[in-house]
Design an enzyme around this catalytic site. Sequence first.
Site, PDB file in Angstrom:
ATOM      1  N   HIS A 122     -10.914   2.135  -2.726  1.00 13.06           N
ATOM      2  CA  HIS A 122      -9.756   2.604  -3.495  1.00 13.06           C
ATOM      3  C   HIS A 122      -8.517   1.979  -2.839  1.00 13.06           C
ATOM      4  O   HIS A 122      -8.516   1.710  -1.635  1.00 13.06           O
ATOM      5  CB  HIS A 122      -9.716   4.128  -3.354  1.00 13.06           C
ATOM      6  CG  HIS A 122      -8.651   4.811  -4.157  1.00 13.06           C
ATOM      7  ND1 HIS A 122      -7.347   4.868  -3.756  1.00 13.06           N
ATOM      8  CD2 HIS A 122      -8.715   5.492  -5.333  1.00 13.06           C
ATOM      9  CE1 HIS A 122      -6.654   5.552  -4.644  1.00 13.06           C
ATOM     10  NE2 HIS A 122      -7.456   5.944  -5.611  1.00 13.06           N
ATOM     11  N   ASP A 199     -13.322   7.612   4.133  1.00 16.77           N
ATOM     12  CA  ASP A 199     -12.515   8.098   3.024  1.00 16.77           C
ATOM     13  C   ASP A 199     -13.401   9.054   2.228  1.00 16.77           C
ATOM     14  O   ASP A 199     -14.271   8.622   1.464  1.00 16.77           O
ATOM     15  CB  ASP A 199     -12.058   6.902   2.178  1.00 16.77           C
ATOM     16  CG  ASP A 199     -11.417   7.322   0.866  1.00 16.77           C
ATOM     17  OD1 ASP A 199     -11.372   8.527   0.570  1.00 16.77           O
ATOM     18  OD2 ASP A 199     -10.970   6.420   0.123  1.00 16.77           O
ATOM     19  N   GLN A 202     -14.026  11.267  -2.498  1.00 21.70           N
ATOM     20  CA  GLN A 202     -15.068  11.526  -3.511  1.00 21.70           C
ATOM     21  C   GLN A 202     -16.333  12.107  -2.892  1.00 21.70           C
ATOM     22  O   GLN A 202     -17.280  12.409  -3.609  1.00 21.70           O
ATOM     23  CB  GLN A 202     -15.417  10.224  -4.243  1.00 21.70           C
ATOM     24  CG  GLN A 202     -14.273   9.592  -4.992  1.00 21.70           C
ATOM     25  CD  GLN A 202     -13.768  10.469  -6.128  1.00 21.70           C
ATOM     26  OE1 GLN A 202     -14.468  11.357  -6.615  1.00 21.70           O
ATOM     27  NE2 GLN A 202     -12.535  10.233  -6.546  1.00 21.70           N
ATOM     28  N   LYS A 225      -9.342  17.449  -5.305  1.00 24.28           N
ATOM     29  CA  LYS A 225     -10.645  16.980  -5.802  1.00 24.28           C
ATOM     30  C   LYS A 225     -11.754  17.947  -5.370  1.00 24.28           C
ATOM     31  O   LYS A 225     -12.937  17.703  -5.567  1.00 24.28           O
ATOM     32  CB  LYS A 225     -10.941  15.579  -5.271  1.00 24.28           C
ATOM     33  CG  LYS A 225      -9.957  14.514  -5.804  1.00 24.28           C
ATOM     34  CD  LYS A 225     -10.348  13.159  -5.357  1.00 24.28           C
ATOM     35  CE  LYS A 225      -9.216  12.157  -5.448  1.00 24.28           C
ATOM     36  NZ  LYS A 225      -9.068  11.541  -6.778  1.00 24.28           N
ATOM     37  N   CYS A 363      -7.954   2.372  -9.673  1.00 25.40           N
ATOM     38  CA  CYS A 363      -7.268   2.137  -8.388  1.00 25.40           C
ATOM     39  C   CYS A 363      -8.095   1.226  -7.488  1.00 25.40           C
ATOM     40  O   CYS A 363      -8.192   1.441  -6.273  1.00 25.40           O
ATOM     41  CB  CYS A 363      -6.965   3.443  -7.655  1.00 25.40           C
ATOM     42  SG  CYS A 363      -5.743   4.441  -8.475  1.00 25.40           S
TER      43      CYS A 363
HETATM   44  N1  PMP Z   1      -9.910   7.352  -1.999  1.00 30.15           N
HETATM   45  C1  PMP Z   1     -10.719   7.552  -3.044  1.00 30.15           C
HETATM   46  C2  PMP Z   1     -12.139   7.069  -2.963  1.00 30.15           C
HETATM   47  C3  PMP Z   1     -10.245   8.213  -4.173  1.00 30.15           C
HETATM   48  O1  PMP Z   1     -11.050   8.415  -5.199  1.00 30.15           O
HETATM   49  C4  PMP Z   1      -8.908   8.668  -4.197  1.00 30.15           C
HETATM   50  C5  PMP Z   1      -8.335   9.375  -5.402  1.00 30.15           C
HETATM   51  N2  PMP Z   1      -8.638   8.784  -6.626  1.00 30.15           N
HETATM   52  C6  PMP Z   1      -8.115   8.449  -3.072  1.00 30.15           C
HETATM   53  C7  PMP Z   1      -8.647   7.791  -1.995  1.00 30.15           C
HETATM   54  C8  PMP Z   1      -6.697   8.920  -3.016  1.00 30.15           C
HETATM   55  O2  PMP Z   1      -6.643  10.312  -3.123  1.00 30.15           O
HETATM   56  P1  PMP Z   1      -5.258  11.063  -3.389  1.00 30.15           P
HETATM   57  O3  PMP Z   1      -4.656  10.383  -4.598  1.00 30.15           O
HETATM   58  O4  PMP Z   1      -5.656  12.468  -3.663  1.00 30.15           O
HETATM   59  O5  PMP Z   1      -4.436  10.890  -2.173  1.00 30.15           O
END
Ligand code: PMP
Length: 405
Positions: A122, A199, A202, A225, A363
């Site tokens: 991401h 990270d 997910q 999440k 993203c």
């Molecule tokens: N890493 C991953 C794998 C994600 O899916 C996300 C959110 N889509 C993020 C980081 C960033 O999370 P946040 O927008 O809640 O900071």
Amino acid sequence: MSLDVQALRAQFPILSRKVNDKPLVYLDNAATTQKPQAVLDAIMDFYTTTNANVHRGAHALSDEATRRFEKARDDVAAFINANDRKEVIWTAGTTEAINLVAKGLGQLLKAGDEVVVTEMEHHANLVTWQQACKVSGATLKVAPIFDSGELDTDAFTALLNTNTRLVAFPHVSNALGTLNPVKLLTAKAKKHGALVLVDGAQGIAHGGVDVQDIGCDFYAFSGHKLFGPTGTGVLWGRANVLQDWPVWLTGGEMIADVTYQDATWGELPNRLEAGTPNIAGAVGLAAAVNWFSALDTHAVQAHEKALLASAHEQADAFDGMRIVGTAPAKMGVMSFILDGIHPADVGYILDQQGVAIRTGDNCAQPLMKKFNIPGTARASFSIYNSLDEVDVLFSALRKAHMMLA
Ligand code: PMP
């Protein structure tokens, strides 16, 4: 014991609403999950009965607020099996948690040092390291994935050496659903003395995350999440790493002694939590964690597996549909393309039928470029989704295909 999905759904008020005159089928859980009544109640109760700033101690409300806020830290520490409550640092989410680590590491990195990430990151776990390397003169290395979306662990291993300062990878890919062998990858990085950040954005909402068992140094996740409120998140880090970690936010709460010319930093966890924290958010996140922990993790995982298996089975039988991300180990996410139809159009037609999915680059622009696609449509599942909803998704997709292909 299997999960009583209907009883679970009844605890989520939003799931009974209609969208475009159709019952809502919410399949955008990788973007954010819905909140059970227990979480809504906890936040309301905090603001109704206890609201005050924390760690100021001059009056009863402040004491109570501090107790609830710090109890929330205990609950989260227990949830991820942290060795010590002070290893739980509140952040605004995964992005901020990763930035906390990267901004600190940026002060430690020098030319010749290396940071390793994967092709499935991401942006939060890519751009952050990319920029930390840029300012410090360190080198960013990117471990390749196979076409299936599975990490090439041999190629990953080949990138590691004594210059590797930090390795970062997702627990579960938001774009592909790939479930990474985090324990194995961590052990490989540790052989070279590198720090490891997982990270967990997910990975956290499927149950069973044990940071000590993984063996990493940092695990980052977002409350929103995990059935908790937006604007909350956690950086878990090993106490012996965090206690000297260079600070990136300075201000109130995080200091020990201040003069006009200089300042010294306080102890963990406060040294990494500058300013008034999201107090009600932490209370809400703890309510989410406690609510989720009360469920049977095996039943949760079995149900999610069944949802994904049904989706994959129906996708395989769907002429003109291609899944992006077919790694043998997957969780929660099905990204796909309908031949000849832009993902945004698929999303629009589905929305008309009450089905909420994500469309776009997820993203993960470099990943989309690697696969030579503009983006995907993505259905992502959570514990409150039913197998019937997977069927609704597919009848909506057939309609979209009929109308647009
Ligand atoms: N890493 C991953 C794998 C994600 O899916 C996300 C959110 N889509 C993020 C980081 C960033 O999370 P946040 O927008 O809640 O900071």
